[in-house]
Design an enzyme around this catalytic site. Structure first.
Site, mmCIF file in Angstrom:
data_model
loop_
_atom_site.group_PDB
_atom_site.id
_atom_site.type_symbol
_atom_site.label_atom_id
_atom_site.label_comp_id
_atom_site.label_asym_id
_atom_site.label_seq_id
_atom_site.Cartn_x
_atom_site.Cartn_y
_atom_site.Cartn_z
ATOM 1 N N GLU A 58 4.550 -0.731 1.381
ATOM 2 C CA GLU A 58 4.693 -0.960 -0.064
ATOM 3 C C GLU A 58 4.633 -2.432 -0.452
ATOM 4 O O GLU A 58 4.682 -2.771 -1.625
ATOM 5 C CB GLU A 58 6.006 -0.373 -0.607
ATOM 6 C CG GLU A 58 6.214 1.103 -0.345
ATOM 7 C CD GLU A 58 7.570 1.604 -0.835
ATOM 8 O OE1 GLU A 58 8.329 0.811 -1.448
ATOM 9 O OE2 GLU A 58 7.878 2.788 -0.614
ATOM 10 N N GLU A 111 0.833 -1.199 0.000
ATOM 11 C CA GLU A 111 0.000 0.000 0.000
ATOM 12 C C GLU A 111 0.871 1.253 0.000
ATOM 13 O O GLU A 111 2.062 1.207 0.308
ATOM 14 C CB GLU A 111 -0.923 0.017 1.217
ATOM 15 C CG GLU A 111 -0.300 -0.426 2.534
ATOM 16 C CD GLU A 111 0.857 0.405 3.011
ATOM 17 O OE1 GLU A 111 0.772 1.654 2.914
ATOM 18 O OE2 GLU A 111 1.847 -0.172 3.486
#
Length: 346
Positions: free
Chosen positions: A301, A160
């Site tokens: 991430e 994310e």
């Protein structure tokens, strides 16, 4: 002999002392059980990175300006971020998805458009999103997982990007578990002590404003577009019996929401690491997750997924390629102990 007994027998009969490969043995057993085979395999690994902005960021809950969200998304599609280098290193297919960034990405940028809005609502004044929008987000996340599955993928992780998204993750942890909010809130992208105090004060006001009744209502009230999409993605990956690898604090908040909806997702989940965000440790404890890595990561991430992937591969390589005692012609001292125990009546 059922598959669990057969797997345990195969793992224990490799040319090593029983249990000597530690967590690798647990991982191999779990994946074999998921796939119902003594020769499990990982195919076309993928990480989906969902990006979105958050209205609560307007209250100064992050030390970073929200523009960093879209700037980092462009960094992802240009291949320059942490998740890019680790995904390339380990041959993992990477998709970057705009779940709700407050920016219009140019056509042909490489960003997949699934935008549900230009960021969630400011939770201090209204729920982050409507129930209808939350369901749309979950359905969209599920759709992306189906696409990967249809392309032959059987192992998937989620990452994310979203300035301010440790705030919804903290609130979801607090609301789903009852853990005091102060224990759920950490430094995020790098708050000092004063910044953490301010963040706690803002989130306490949000927490006291709403008391949703169901897991989906809770997700809609306090979540983010990217978190809701990841939640739907986790549920769909479980339905498709894929191996699901969780990342850090924000990604695990989506697993937490999915667990509240459907607890058996844990049967297919591996937790890649324990992050340096204090709430993540509490999430893992609640989910009874045994993280593969402890590297003091707090990047997000999907980087933890990418870093854990080669270890997951190693677990299957040992199971599939390591010789057993009999085929290797190595004396198995365990048989002596077994016969000795039988003869002595133990």
């Amino acid at each position: 002999m059922n598959i669990e007994t057969a797997l345990r027998q195969k793992i224990d009969s490799r040319t090593k002392p029983v249990g000597s490969l530690g967590k690798l043995e647990e991982i191999a057993f779990k994946i074999g059980r998921i796939q119902q085979t003594l020769t499990p395999e990982l195919r076309n690994p993928a990480i989906l990175v969902f990006a979105a902005d958050h209205g609560i960021a307007d209250e100064g809950v992050s030390p970073c300006p929200k523009e960093i969200t879209h700037q980092m998304v462009m960094n992802f599609v240009h291949g320059g971020a942490g998740i890019n280098v680790f995904a390339r290193q380990h041959g993992i297919n990477l998709k970057i998805i705009d779940a709700g960034v407050d920016f219009d990405f140019p056509a042909g940028s490489g960003v997949i458009d699934a935008k549900l809005g230009r960021g969630t609502n400011n939770m201090l004044y209204q729920p982050a999103m409507s129930i209808e929008t939350c369901h749309k987000a979950m359905e969209k996340g599920a759709e992306f997982v189906r696409q990967e599955f249809e392309n032959g993928c059987n192992v998937i992780g989620f990452g994310e990007m979203g300035i301010g998204n440790t705030s919804p993750a903290s609130l979801l942890l607090h609301k789903f578990t009852g853990i005091p909010l102060d224990d759920c809130v950490g430094r995020g992208a790098g708050h000092d002590d004063a910044g953490v105090r301010h963040k706690c004060e803002v989130l306490q006001r949000v927490a006291e404003k709403y008391y949703p009744a169901t897991p989906v209502e809770t997700l809609a009230t306090f979540g983010g577009f990217e978190i809701a999409m990841m939640c739907g993605a986790v549920l769909e990956a479980k339905r498709l019996n894929m191996l699901i690898v969780a990342d850090g604090f924000i990604a695990t908040s989506a697993f937490l929401a999915a667990y509240e909806i459907q607890p058996d997702i844990l049967e297919n989940a591996l937790f890649s690491h324990s992050s340096d965000e204090k709430g993540h440790i509490l999430m893992l404890k609640h989910l009874k997750g045994n993280p593969i890595l402890h590297l003091n990561l707090r990047l997000g991430e999907g980087t933890g997924v990418a870093l854990a992937y080669p270890i997951i591969r190693s677990a299957l390589i040992f199971l599939n390629e390591m010789a057993g005692f009999e085929e290797a012609g190595v004396h198995d001292v365990r048989n002596e102990h077994l016969h000795s125990s039988i003869e002595s009546g133990k």
